[in-house]
Write a protein that holds these residues in place. Structure first.
Motif, PDB file in Angstrom:
ATOM      1  N   GLY A 227      58.055  55.617 101.872  1.00  0.00           N
ATOM      2  CA  GLY A 227      59.037  54.995 102.765  1.00  0.00           C
ATOM      3  C   GLY A 227      58.795  53.506 102.937  1.00  0.00           C
ATOM      4  N   GLY A 228      57.533  53.120 103.149  1.00  0.00           N
ATOM      5  CA  GLY A 228      57.210  51.708 103.313  1.00  0.00           C
ATOM      6  C   GLY A 228      57.441  50.904 102.054  1.00  0.00           C
ATOM      7  N   ALA A 229      57.049  51.434 100.902  1.00  0.00           N
ATOM      8  CA  ALA A 229      57.234  50.723  99.637  1.00  0.00           C
ATOM      9  C   ALA A 229      58.719  50.535  99.325  1.00  0.00           C
ATOM     10  N   LEU A 230      59.511  51.551  99.616  1.00  0.00           N
ATOM     11  CA  LEU A 230      60.948  51.454  99.381  1.00  0.00           C
ATOM     12  C   LEU A 230      61.572  50.374 100.262  1.00  0.00           C
ATOM     13  N   ALA A 231      61.151  50.324 101.523  1.00  0.00           N
ATOM     14  CA  ALA A 231      61.690  49.314 102.438  1.00  0.00           C
ATOM     15  C   ALA A 231      61.347  47.904 101.958  1.00  0.00           C
ATOM     16  N   MET A 232      60.116  47.685 101.520  1.00  0.00           N
ATOM     17  CA  MET A 232      59.731  46.362 101.023  1.00  0.00           C
ATOM     18  C   MET A 232      60.484  46.006  99.750  1.00  0.00           C
ATOM     19  N   ALA A 233      60.667  46.972  98.856  1.00  0.00           N
ATOM     20  CA  ALA A 233      61.377  46.703  97.608  1.00  0.00           C
ATOM     21  C   ALA A 233      62.818  46.289  97.875  1.00  0.00           C
ATOM     22  N   VAL A 234      63.459  46.966  98.823  1.00  0.00           N
ATOM     23  CA  VAL A 234      64.846  46.648  99.144  1.00  0.00           C
ATOM     24  C   VAL A 234      64.962  45.250  99.739  1.00  0.00           C
ATOM     25  N   THR A 235      64.102  44.929 100.717  1.00  0.00           N
ATOM     26  CA  THR A 235      64.189  43.609 101.356  1.00  0.00           C
ATOM     27  C   THR A 235      63.832  42.494 100.389  1.00  0.00           C
ATOM     28  N   TYR A 236      62.858  42.734  99.518  1.00  0.00           N
ATOM     29  CA  TYR A 236      62.512  41.718  98.522  1.00  0.00           C
ATOM     30  C   TYR A 236      63.671  41.518  97.551  1.00  0.00           C
ATOM     31  N   GLY A 237      64.316  42.596  97.156  1.00  0.00           N
ATOM     32  CA  GLY A 237      65.451  42.481  96.255  1.00  0.00           C
ATOM     33  C   GLY A 237      66.596  41.696  96.874  1.00  0.00           C
ATOM     34  N   ILE A 238      66.862  41.966  98.156  1.00  0.00           N
ATOM     35  CA  ILE A 238      67.928  41.222  98.843  1.00  0.00           C
ATOM     36  C   ILE A 238      67.556  39.751  98.941  1.00  0.00           C
ATOM     37  N   GLY A 239      66.275  39.472  99.292  1.00  0.00           N
ATOM     38  CA  GLY A 239      65.844  38.083  99.372  1.00  0.00           C
ATOM     39  C   GLY A 239      65.945  37.363  98.044  1.00  0.00           C
ATOM     40  N   SER A 240      65.607  38.049  96.971  1.00  0.00           N
ATOM     41  CA  SER A 240      65.678  37.445  95.642  1.00  0.00           C
ATOM     42  C   SER A 240      67.121  37.129  95.260  1.00  0.00           C
ATOM     43  N   LEU A 241      68.054  37.972  95.682  1.00  0.00           N
ATOM     44  CA  LEU A 241      69.463  37.717  95.390  1.00  0.00           C
ATOM     45  C   LEU A 241      69.991  36.506  96.144  1.00  0.00           C
ATOM     46  N   VAL A 242      69.493  36.331  97.384  1.00  0.00           N
ATOM     47  CA  VAL A 242      69.916  35.176  98.173  1.00  0.00           C
ATOM     48  C   VAL A 242      69.326  33.912  97.583  1.00  0.00           C
ATOM     49  N   ASP A 243      67.986  33.882  97.451  1.00  0.00           N
ATOM     50  CA  ASP A 243      67.250  32.831  96.743  1.00  0.00           C
ATOM     51  C   ASP A 243      67.731  31.424  97.109  1.00  0.00           C
ATOM     52  N   VAL A 244      67.523  31.042  98.389  1.00  0.00           N
ATOM     53  CA  VAL A 244      67.940  29.713  98.814  1.00  0.00           C
ATOM     54  C   VAL A 244      66.834  28.680  98.627  1.00  0.00           C
ATOM     55  N   ASN A 245      65.584  29.150  98.446  1.00  0.00           N
ATOM     56  CA  ASN A 245      64.459  28.241  98.210  1.00  0.00           C
ATOM     57  C   ASN A 245      64.386  27.122  99.241  1.00  0.00           C
ATOM     58  N   VAL A 246      64.211  27.500 100.490  1.00  0.00           N
ATOM     59  CA  VAL A 246      64.077  26.518 101.561  1.00  0.00           C
ATOM     60  C   VAL A 246      62.772  25.766 101.392  1.00  0.00           C
TER      61      VAL A 246
END
Length: 246
Positions: A227-246
Motif C-alpha cells: 500500500g505504501g509503495a503504491l502510494a509513493m509510486a502514484v504521487t511520484y508519477g504525478i509529480g513527474s508529469l507536472v515537472d515544473v522544476n521550481v
C-alpha cells in the motif's frame, strides 16, 4: 504413572502469554489501532508529498515546506479524526449502558431471566446458568449484563484522548522519517533513498503491529508495504508529469 496436570490447570490462572485481563487488553488494542494507523499514515502521506514535490523541484526549502505542512496537517487531522470517531463510539457505549441500567431498575426479574438465558445459550445447564446469573447479579448486575449482552466493561470504555494522543504521536514519528530522508540525501538520490527508507519503515510497522496484536506477521507486513509503495509510486508519477522544476 499419575497424570501430570499442566501448569495452572485447575488454579484459575491464565495460560502464559495470553491477555486475559479485559482492562489491559482493551486499552492496549485501542492504543495499538490508533498508533499503527497513525504511523502508517504518517509514513505514507508525508512520503507521498515529499516524493511528489521532489519529482518537480530540487529546492530544499520547497520540499521542506511542503513536507512540514503535510506532517503538521496530517498529525492534527489524524488526532481530530480519532477523537471524533472514538468519542462517537464512547457515546454509543454509554447510551447502551444507560439503557441497560434503566431496564435493570424497571424490570429486574426479566433481566435476570435474560442473563440466565444467555449463560444457558453458552452451554451451561439451566440450573447452573440460573445460579451464575443470580450470583453475578448480586455482585454487580450492570457489569454482568454489560459483559454478557454488550461485551463491555462499564469501568473501561474506549478513551478518545488516548486514541488521539497515540495517533498524533505515531503520525509525527512516522512522518519525520521520509522528511528527514528526502532532506538529507543528495539531490540525485533523494527519491530512491526516501523510497528505501519508507519501505523499511513500513516493514517495521507492519511486522511490529502484527507482533503486538499477536497476528500473522507476513500478511500484515506485505499489505502495509504494498500500500505504501503504491502510494509513493502514484504521487511520484504525478509529480513527474507536472515537472515544473521550481
Amino acid at each position: 504413572m499419575d497424570d501430570v496436570a499442566p501448569p495452572g490447570a485447575g488454579s484459575g490462572m491464565p495460560h502464559t502469554g495470553e491477555p486475559h485481563d479485559r482492562e489491559s487488553t482493551g486499552s492496549r488494542l485501542n492504543r495499538l489501532r490508533a498508533g499503527v494507523l497513525g504511523a502508517n499514515d504518517g509514513i505514507v502521506s508525508t512520503a507521498g508529498v515529499v516524493v511528489g514535490v521532489a519529482a518537480t523541484s530540487t529546492s530544499i526549502p520547497v520540499i521542506a515546506t511542503a513536507g512540514g505542512a503535510a506532517l503538521l496537517a496530517g498529525a492534527l487531522s489524524m488526532a481530530a479524526g480519532e477523537y471524533v470517531s472514538v468519542s462517537t463510539q464512547r457515546d454509543t457505549e454509554r447510551a447502551l449502558l444507560a439503557t441497560e441500567r434503566r431496564e435493570l431498575a424497571e424490570m429486574p426479574a426479566q433481566e435476570l431471566d435474560e442473563l440466565a438465558g444467555l449463560y444457558e445459550a453458552k452451554g451451561l445447564t439451566p440450573d447452573l446458568a440460573r445460579e451464575v446469573a443470580v450470583q453475578l447479579t448480586e455482585r454487580d448486575a450492570l457489569a454482568a449484563h454489560a459483559d454478557a449482552e454488550l461485551h463491555l466493561d462499564p469501568d473501561e470504555l474506549t478513551s478518545p484522548w488516548e486514541a488521539a494522543g497515540a495517533s498524533v504521536a505515531s503520525f509525527t514519528v512516522g512522518g519525520l522519517l521520509p522528511l528527514a530522508a528526502v532532506l538529507l540525501a543528495p539531490a540525485p538520490w533523494r527519491v530512491p533513498v526516501t523510497f528505501v527508507a519508507v519501505v523499511l519503515a513500513l516493514v517495521l510497522t507492519g511486522w511490529g503491529s502484527a507482533r503486538l496484536g499477536q497476528a500473522p506477521t507476513r500478511r500484515a507486513t506485505v499489505r502495509t508495504v504494498v500500500g505504501g509503495a503504491l502510494a509513493m509510486a502514484v504521487t511520484y508519477g504525478i509529480g513527474s508529469l507536472v515537472d515544473v522544476n521550481v
